[in-house]
Design a protein around this motif. Structure first.
Motif, PDB file in Angstrom:
ATOM      1  N   VAL A   1      13.643  -5.190  62.631  1.00 31.60           N
ATOM      2  CA  VAL A   1      14.200  -5.563  61.327  1.00 31.60           C
ATOM      3  C   VAL A   1      13.804  -7.000  60.979  1.00 31.60           C
ATOM      4  O   VAL A   1      13.430  -7.281  59.837  1.00 31.60           O
ATOM      5  N   ARG A   2      13.863  -7.898  61.950  1.00 29.92           N
ATOM      6  CA  ARG A   2      13.449  -9.281  61.695  1.00 29.92           C
ATOM      7  C   ARG A   2      11.988  -9.324  61.248  1.00 29.92           C
ATOM      8  O   ARG A   2      11.635 -10.000  60.291  1.00 29.92           O
ATOM      9  N   GLY A   3      11.142  -8.556  61.936  1.00 33.98           N
ATOM     10  CA  GLY A   3       9.724  -8.514  61.571  1.00 33.98           C
ATOM     11  C   GLY A   3       9.504  -7.971  60.168  1.00 33.98           C
ATOM     12  O   GLY A   3       8.657  -8.476  59.421  1.00 33.98           O
ATOM     13  N   LEU A   4      10.263  -6.930  59.795  1.00 37.10           N
ATOM     14  CA  LEU A   4      10.132  -6.376  58.443  1.00 37.10           C
ATOM     15  C   LEU A   4      10.485  -7.407  57.379  1.00 37.10           C
ATOM     16  O   LEU A   4       9.804  -7.529  56.362  1.00 37.10           O
ATOM     17  N   PHE A   5      11.564  -8.154  57.607  1.00 33.29           N
ATOM     18  CA  PHE A   5      12.028  -9.090  56.590  1.00 33.29           C
ATOM     19  C   PHE A   5      11.265 -10.404  56.590  1.00 33.29           C
ATOM     20  O   PHE A   5      11.189 -11.064  55.563  1.00 33.29           O
ATOM     21  N   GLU A   6      10.684 -10.797  57.713  1.00 36.71           N
ATOM     22  CA  GLU A   6       9.909 -12.034  57.727  1.00 36.71           C
ATOM     23  C   GLU A   6       8.682 -11.928  56.831  1.00 36.71           C
ATOM     24  O   GLU A   6       8.197 -12.923  56.313  1.00 36.71           O
ATOM     25  N   ASN A   7       8.199 -10.709  56.616  1.00 36.13           N
ATOM     26  CA  ASN A   7       7.044 -10.508  55.734  1.00 36.13           C
ATOM     27  C   ASN A   7       7.363 -10.797  54.272  1.00 36.13           C
ATOM     28  O   ASN A   7       6.467 -11.090  53.492  1.00 36.13           O
ATOM     29  N   VAL A   8       8.632 -10.695  53.882  1.00 40.24           N
ATOM     30  CA  VAL A   8       9.016 -10.901  52.481  1.00 40.24           C
ATOM     31  C   VAL A   8      10.023 -12.039  52.318  1.00 40.24           C
ATOM     32  O   VAL A   8      10.603 -12.200  51.248  1.00 40.24           O
ATOM     33  N   ALA A   9      10.224 -12.823  53.358  1.00 34.83           N
ATOM     34  CA  ALA A   9      11.272 -13.852  53.346  1.00 34.83           C
ATOM     35  C   ALA A   9      10.874 -15.121  52.607  1.00 34.83           C
ATOM     36  O   ALA A   9      11.730 -15.952  52.304  1.00 34.83           O
ATOM     37  N   ASP A  10       9.619 -15.310  52.308  1.00 32.23           N
ATOM     38  CA  ASP A  10       9.143 -16.519  51.622  1.00 32.23           C
ATOM     39  C   ASP A  10       9.642 -17.792  52.299  1.00 32.23           C
ATOM     40  O   ASP A  10      10.167 -18.713  51.663  1.00 32.23           O
ATOM     41  N   GLY A  11       9.537 -17.853  53.634  1.00 35.27           N
ATOM     42  CA  GLY A  11       9.881 -19.049  54.374  1.00 35.27           C
ATOM     43  C   GLY A  11      11.363 -19.177  54.724  1.00 35.27           C
ATOM     44  O   GLY A  11      11.775 -20.113  55.398  1.00 35.27           O
ATOM     45  N   ARG A  12      12.187 -18.254  54.261  1.00 33.46           N
ATOM     46  CA  ARG A  12      13.616 -18.312  54.581  1.00 33.46           C
ATOM     47  C   ARG A  12      13.851 -17.805  56.007  1.00 33.46           C
ATOM     48  O   ARG A  12      13.097 -16.998  56.533  1.00 33.46           O
ATOM     49  N   GLU A  13      14.914 -18.273  56.609  1.00 32.16           N
ATOM     50  CA  GLU A  13      15.307 -17.823  57.946  1.00 32.16           C
ATOM     51  C   GLU A  13      15.843 -16.398  57.851  1.00 32.16           C
ATOM     52  O   GLU A  13      16.598 -16.064  56.949  1.00 32.16           O
ATOM     53  N   VAL A  14      15.446 -15.551  58.802  1.00 30.04           N
ATOM     54  CA  VAL A  14      15.925 -14.174  58.845  1.00 30.04           C
ATOM     55  C   VAL A  14      16.849 -14.034  60.051  1.00 30.04           C
ATOM     56  O   VAL A  14      16.475 -14.294  61.182  1.00 30.04           O
ATOM     57  N   VAL A  15      18.094 -13.617  59.782  1.00 30.79           N
ATOM     58  CA  VAL A  15      19.096 -13.438  60.830  1.00 30.79           C
ATOM     59  C   VAL A  15      19.499 -11.969  60.833  1.00 30.79           C
ATOM     60  O   VAL A  15      19.846 -11.409  59.791  1.00 30.79           O
ATOM     61  N   VAL A  16      19.434 -11.344  62.011  1.00 34.64           N
ATOM     62  CA  VAL A  16      19.841  -9.948  62.148  1.00 34.64           C
ATOM     63  C   VAL A  16      21.056  -9.915  63.069  1.00 34.64           C
ATOM     64  O   VAL A  16      21.029 -10.454  64.170  1.00 34.64           O
ATOM     65  N   GLU A  17      22.142  -9.283  62.600  1.00 37.69           N
ATOM     66  CA  GLU A  17      23.354  -9.194  63.394  1.00 37.69           C
ATOM     67  C   GLU A  17      23.899  -7.783  63.320  1.00 37.69           C
ATOM     68  O   GLU A  17      23.504  -6.987  62.467  1.00 37.69           O
ATOM     69  N   PHE A  18      24.807  -7.460  64.247  1.00 39.91           N
ATOM     70  CA  PHE A  18      25.392  -6.122  64.302  1.00 39.91           C
ATOM     71  C   PHE A  18      26.753  -6.098  63.640  1.00 39.91           C
ATOM     72  O   PHE A  18      27.462  -7.091  63.628  1.00 39.91           O
ATOM     73  N   LYS A  19      27.106  -4.918  63.128  1.00 33.10           N
ATOM     74  CA  LYS A  19      28.428  -4.722  62.502  1.00 33.10           C
ATOM     75  C   LYS A  19      29.503  -4.752  63.561  1.00 33.10           C
ATOM     76  O   LYS A  19      29.318  -4.366  64.667  1.00 33.10           O
TER      77      LYS A  19
END
Length: 191
Positions: A173-191
């Motif tokens: 999920v981090r890898g998927l979102f880093e492609n479209v994050a435009d330099g923003r930090e990507v944080v993945v957490e569990f419910k």
């Protein structure tokens, strides 16, 4: 005459530079518009996301029938199946700020449909002697028992299937979102 030629050359250069600037700005705007992907669509294209697989090969002893020599049959059952674990991406929640994207996902679970054992994946070796062979109902029980054993092994902490699936889910999920994050930090957490 030379002044007129210089003026014409300067005017032509100004027009060409203007056309170049206009084309560059148009190209930049169009490429920016095409590259913008709503973050929700990054995961929606997946539905169920398998993050880990476990190949289980097992052998167990089985006995069917009650009357020795006549109907009691002992045999070994060997089976192989691939169990998958993952999560439903429709349960993911995305929150974005100017400098961070937070993706909250559910913990991974075992895909129950992946535990189904096909007849090609099971081998039966006769270890006893019985006059009457094992019937079809007994074989169905053997397949059911093999699936139950596979499910128990997949859920055991010995193999760590769900822990590995969770770790891989975070990385994917981090890898998927880093492609479209435009330099923003990507944080993945569990419910």
């Amino acid at each position: 005459m030379k002044k007129k030629i210089k003026r014409i050359v300067i005017i032509v250069l100004i027009i060409l530079v203007g056309i170049g600037i206009f084309s560059g700005v148009s190209y930049y705007r169009n490429s920016k518009a095409k590259d913008t992907t709503p973050l929700e669509t990054v995961l929606e294209k997946s539905s169920d996301l398998t993050t880990q697989k476990l190949v289980i090969t097992d052998v167990f002893e089985c006995s069917k029938g009650k009357v020795p020599i006549l109907t009691k049959n002992n045999f070994l059952v060997r089976y192989q199946t691939t169990v998958t674990a993952g999560f439903d991406v429709n349960e993911a929640e995305i929150k974005e700020t100017d400098n961070k994207i937070t993706v909250t996902i559910p913990h991974c679970t075992i895909d129950e449909d992946s535990i189904k054992i096909k007849s090609d994946d099971i081998k039966i070796y006769d270890t006893g002697f019985a006059i009457l062979n094992v019937n079809q109902d007994d074989l169905l029980e053997v397949v059911s028992e093999a699936e139950s054993r596979a499910k128990k092994q997949a859920n055991s902490s010995e193999y760590g299937l769900l822990d590995a699936a969770d770790a891989n889910a975070v990385n994917i999920v981090r890898g998927l979102f880093e492609n479209v994050a435009d330099g923003r930090e990507v944080v993945v957490e569990f419910k």
